[in-house]
Design a protein around this motif. Structure first.
Motif, PDB file in Angstrom:
ATOM      1  N   LEU A 152       0.825  -1.207   0.000  1.00 33.74           N
ATOM      2  CA  LEU A 152       0.000   0.000   0.000  1.00 33.74           C
ATOM      3  C   LEU A 152       0.858   1.256   0.000  1.00 33.74           C
ATOM      4  O   LEU A 152       0.522   2.239  -0.669  1.00 33.74           O
ATOM      5  CB  LEU A 152      -0.947  -0.011   1.211  1.00 33.74           C
ATOM      6  CG  LEU A 152      -2.110  -1.008   1.151  1.00 33.74           C
ATOM      7  CD1 LEU A 152      -2.843  -1.056   2.496  1.00 33.74           C
ATOM      8  CD2 LEU A 152      -3.085  -0.631   0.041  1.00 33.74           C
ATOM      9  N   ASP A 153       1.951   1.190   0.771  1.00 28.96           N
ATOM     10  CA  ASP A 153       2.832   2.368   0.829  1.00 28.96           C
ATOM     11  C   ASP A 153       3.469   2.645  -0.520  1.00 28.96           C
ATOM     12  O   ASP A 153       3.629   3.806  -0.921  1.00 28.96           O
ATOM     13  CB  ASP A 153       3.933   2.152   1.882  1.00 28.96           C
ATOM     14  CG  ASP A 153       3.358   2.146   3.308  1.00 28.96           C
ATOM     15  OD1 ASP A 153       2.234   2.683   3.494  1.00 28.96           O
ATOM     16  OD2 ASP A 153       3.999   1.552   4.202  1.00 28.96           O
ATOM     17  N   ASP A 194       2.226   1.677  -3.352  1.00 31.55           N
ATOM     18  CA  ASP A 194       1.156   1.789  -4.360  1.00 31.55           C
ATOM     19  C   ASP A 194       1.287   0.711  -5.445  1.00 31.55           C
ATOM     20  O   ASP A 194       1.284   0.985  -6.629  1.00 31.55           O
ATOM     21  CB  ASP A 194       1.191   3.186  -4.984  1.00 31.55           C
ATOM     22  CG  ASP A 194      -0.123   3.485  -5.727  1.00 31.55           C
ATOM     23  OD1 ASP A 194      -1.122   2.723  -5.482  1.00 31.55           O
ATOM     24  OD2 ASP A 194      -0.167   4.418  -6.548  1.00 31.55           O
ATOM     25  N   ASP A 240      -5.707  -1.263  -4.510  1.00 31.72           N
ATOM     26  CA  ASP A 240      -5.856  -0.715  -3.158  1.00 31.72           C
ATOM     27  C   ASP A 240      -7.077  -1.273  -2.452  1.00 31.72           C
ATOM     28  O   ASP A 240      -7.049  -1.529  -1.231  1.00 31.72           O
ATOM     29  CB  ASP A 240      -5.947   0.824  -3.230  1.00 31.72           C
ATOM     30  CG  ASP A 240      -4.622   1.462  -3.636  1.00 31.72           C
ATOM     31  OD1 ASP A 240      -3.602   0.737  -3.601  1.00 31.72           O
ATOM     32  OD2 ASP A 240      -4.627   2.636  -4.037  1.00 31.72           O
TER      33      ASP A 240
END
Length: 231
Positions: free
Chosen positions: A13-14, A16, A20
């Protein structure tokens, strides 16, 4: 205690990487200690191997099982011989039945011949009895005459016909109730001896009602017939 799956999800998630929505759903499930499906685990593992440098997990393949070959049971020789002996005995039985059937058919045919001979002998005895038939008159008609009706009125047509065994001509005449001649004609015969003509009921001599006589003469014999007339 750290959760490797949760760490991988947060790292993805960090940076990307991945979807998501799916990663956030997996993250929430890890934090709440909910059940995570194998599809979701494999999804995170493949992304981690591709983008986070994770080494692929080694899954040992199970040892292949050797196929089990069933034991082959070989039939005993004695049972085969028994089967063969039973099969060879069947034609002997059918031959015996066929032989008996032929004997019965022969006896039946002999009995039928005896019955036919007896019937013929009996019919000969019966037929031998003389039968007396009544004599039949086969004398051919040498001369005949007739009219189409038995009664006529004034001015009616009288159809006259007949047969003669002679050739040439025949003489026709009609007489009234007083034996007076009221009509006369000579007619030629056809090749088969037949003759025919028409006469008119009426005129001189037809003044009175009564029985009239028609006469035919072929030179050898004479025939007559009658009819009623109404004036």
């Amino acid at each position: 205690m750290t959760n490797p799956l949760l760490d991988d999800v947060k790292a993805l998630l960090d940076k990307d990487f991945g979807d998501d929505r799916i990663l956030k759903q997996i993250c929430r499930a890890c934090e709440r200690n909910e059940v995570i499906s194998n599809y979701e685990r494999n999804y995170v593992r493949k992304l981690a191997e591709k983008h986070l440098g994770k080494k692929p997990e080694f899954t040992p393949t199970p040892a292949e099982e050797k196929p089990v070959i069933p034991d082959v049971v070989i039939p005993e020789t004695q049972s085969v011989q028994q089967t063969q002996s039973f099969q060879t005995s069947v034609p002997e039985i059918s031959y015996s039945k066929s032989k008996n059937k032929k004997i019965m058919m022969g006896l039946g045919g002999l009995a039928l011949i005896i019955i036919v001979v007896a019937a013929v002998s009996f019919s000969d005895i019966t037929i031998g009895t003389p039968k007396i038939d009544s004599p039949i008159d086969t004398t051919p008609v040498s001369l005949s005459i007739e009219t189409d009706l038995t009664s006529y009125a004034n001015k009616d047509l009288i159809s006259i016909s007949g047969v003669s065994e002679t050739s040439g001509t025949v003489n026709l005449s009609i007489e009234n109730q007083n034996n007076e001649l009221v009509w006369a004609e000579q007619i030629s015969l056809k090749s088969d001896g037949r003759f025919s003509t028409l006469a008119i009921a009426g005129g001189v001599g037809w003044e009175k009602s009564g029985t009239y006589t028609i006469i035919v003469d072929n030179g050898k014999e004479t025939k007559s017939d009658t009819f009623s007339f109404t004036a």
